[in-house]
Scaffold this motif. Sequence first.
Motif, PDB file in Angstrom:
ATOM      1  N   PHE A  59       0.790  -1.231   0.000  1.00 43.20           N
ATOM      2  CA  PHE A  59       0.000   0.000   0.000  1.00 43.20           C
ATOM      3  C   PHE A  59       0.826   1.287   0.000  1.00 43.20           C
ATOM      4  O   PHE A  59       0.290   2.356  -0.273  1.00 43.20           O
ATOM      5  N   ARG A  60       2.107   1.177   0.294  1.00 44.38           N
ATOM      6  CA  ARG A  60       2.921   2.394   0.310  1.00 44.38           C
ATOM      7  C   ARG A  60       4.077   2.350  -0.680  1.00 44.38           C
ATOM      8  O   ARG A  60       4.226   3.238  -1.521  1.00 44.38           O
ATOM      9  N   LEU A  61       4.912   1.306  -0.584  1.00 47.44           N
ATOM     10  CA  LEU A  61       6.139   1.289  -1.377  1.00 47.44           C
ATOM     11  C   LEU A  61       5.897   0.920  -2.844  1.00 47.44           C
ATOM     12  O   LEU A  61       6.575   1.454  -3.725  1.00 47.44           O
ATOM     13  N   ALA A  62       4.965   0.004  -3.117  1.00 42.86           N
ATOM     14  CA  ALA A  62       4.679  -0.338  -4.514  1.00 42.86           C
ATOM     15  C   ALA A  62       4.145   0.863  -5.287  1.00 42.86           C
ATOM     16  O   ALA A  62       4.634   1.156  -6.393  1.00 42.86           O
ATOM     17  N   PRO A  63       3.166   1.619  -4.761  1.00 41.56           N
ATOM     18  CA  PRO A  63       2.732   2.824  -5.480  1.00 41.56           C
ATOM     19  C   PRO A  63       3.843   3.863  -5.608  1.00 41.56           C
ATOM     20  O   PRO A  63       3.952   4.546  -6.631  1.00 41.56           O
ATOM     21  N   LEU A  64       4.681   3.964  -4.576  1.00 42.01           N
ATOM     22  CA  LEU A  64       5.775   4.927  -4.628  1.00 42.01           C
ATOM     23  C   LEU A  64       6.795   4.542  -5.690  1.00 42.01           C
ATOM     24  O   LEU A  64       7.407   5.428  -6.321  1.00 42.01           O
ATOM     25  N   MET A  65       6.986   3.233  -5.922  1.00 39.61           N
ATOM     26  CA  MET A  65       7.916   2.776  -6.954  1.00 39.61           C
ATOM     27  C   MET A  65       7.511   3.284  -8.331  1.00 39.61           C
ATOM     28  O   MET A  65       8.366   3.607  -9.165  1.00 39.61           O
ATOM     29  N   THR A  66       6.214   3.344  -8.586  1.00 39.32           N
ATOM     30  CA  THR A  66       5.741   3.809  -9.899  1.00 39.32           C
ATOM     31  C   THR A  66       5.931   5.303 -10.075  1.00 39.32           C
ATOM     32  O   THR A  66       6.058   5.783 -11.199  1.00 39.32           O
ATOM     33  N   ARG A  67       5.957   6.052  -8.973  1.00 36.52           N
ATOM     34  CA  ARG A  67       6.102   7.514  -9.048  1.00 36.52           C
ATOM     35  C   ARG A  67       7.546   7.967  -8.904  1.00 36.52           C
ATOM     36  O   ARG A  67       8.005   8.846  -9.640  1.00 36.52           O
ATOM     37  N   ASP A  68       8.264   7.359  -7.949  1.00 36.59           N
ATOM     38  CA  ASP A  68       9.622   7.806  -7.653  1.00 36.59           C
ATOM     39  C   ASP A  68      10.429   6.617  -7.135  1.00 36.59           C
ATOM     40  O   ASP A  68      10.515   6.386  -5.928  1.00 36.59           O
ATOM     41  N   ALA A  69      11.004   5.857  -8.079  1.00 40.10           N
ATOM     42  CA  ALA A  69      11.746   4.652  -7.704  1.00 40.10           C
ATOM     43  C   ALA A  69      12.952   4.983  -6.831  1.00 40.10           C
ATOM     44  O   ALA A  69      13.293   4.231  -5.915  1.00 40.10           O
ATOM     45  N   GLY A  70      13.593   6.114  -7.107  1.00 39.04           N
ATOM     46  CA  GLY A  70      14.770   6.494  -6.330  1.00 39.04           C
ATOM     47  C   GLY A  70      14.456   6.685  -4.858  1.00 39.04           C
ATOM     48  O   GLY A  70      15.271   6.349  -3.993  1.00 39.04           O
ATOM     49  N   GLN A  71      13.281   7.199  -4.566  1.00 42.10           N
ATOM     50  CA  GLN A  71      12.881   7.394  -3.172  1.00 42.10           C
ATOM     51  C   GLN A  71      12.421   6.091  -2.538  1.00 42.10           C
ATOM     52  O   GLN A  71      12.659   5.847  -1.349  1.00 42.10           O
TER      53      GLN A  71
END
Length: 301
Positions: A254-266
């Motif tokens: 719910f947090r890191l997978a969506p973030l991977m699509t937006r900002d993989a570096g973060q």
Amino acid sequence: MIEVWIVILRGVQYAAGALLLGLPAFMLYSARAIGPLNLRWSRSALIWAAAALALAAPAALLAQTAMMAGSLSEAVKPASLSFMITGMGLGKAMVVRTLAAVLALAAALLLRPGRLMWGGLTLLGLIISASFAWTGHGAATEGSGHAVHLISDIVHAVAASVWIGALAAFAVLILRRPSGDAAWDAGVARSLTGFAGVGAAAVGALVVTGLINSAYLVGLSRALSLGDSPYGVLLMIKLALFGLMVALAALHRFRLAPLMTRDAGQALPHLKKSLAVEFILALTILAVIAVMGALPPPAAL
């Protein structure tokens, strides 16, 4: 000393068996997400896992025979081994597990990575995971509850293997990520999201079968006094570790997978740490279960 080796060999078998089911299954249900990525490492991992299991299973059979016969010199006698293999379910299960591991090793060495290889290894992995129930407490339940407990134990082992194998795949995908590869990041994100359904099913199966198994091994009357026995203490540790794994899995989904699509570096630094912790927790649980297998459950006391 033999008892210690039995526990160690049991732990090795659990870890290798989990990879032999969970990893090829991951390759099947994540094929679209990870198809463009270079996953040659998975074949090597499966070869090593199959080889480890093919060695550990017969070694464990010999150690179990030595414990029952009284010494290693007695265990190597044909009569002792023959009795264990033909007269006891534990021995038969270990022979089946060894043969399945040898077949898995041959498949990983001879077949090209693809649906045929992944499907064949998944089938062999299912046989291996099911064989663990035949050498555990589930097979020892007598009476009308024997079939229910045994089936529950098999489902529990399969669900755990599916989860642990996927964890191993995710960990390697993150660690082997080529620098600045957007396609790789997208494939990882898709596979994390796609694992949600499989992961939820695995967690649900683990919870339900865990409750069923505990009803047979602990009993309702002793559920509030788990700390009174070594088995109960280890069960509480296992449950605590499992809870942490579920929390980390929710964080990934719910947090890191969506973030991977937006900002993989973060997302990547956090994902690396959380996946590493979750995988360590999984291996720790396998070690705890290996020790629990050598202890009498509260219901048997």
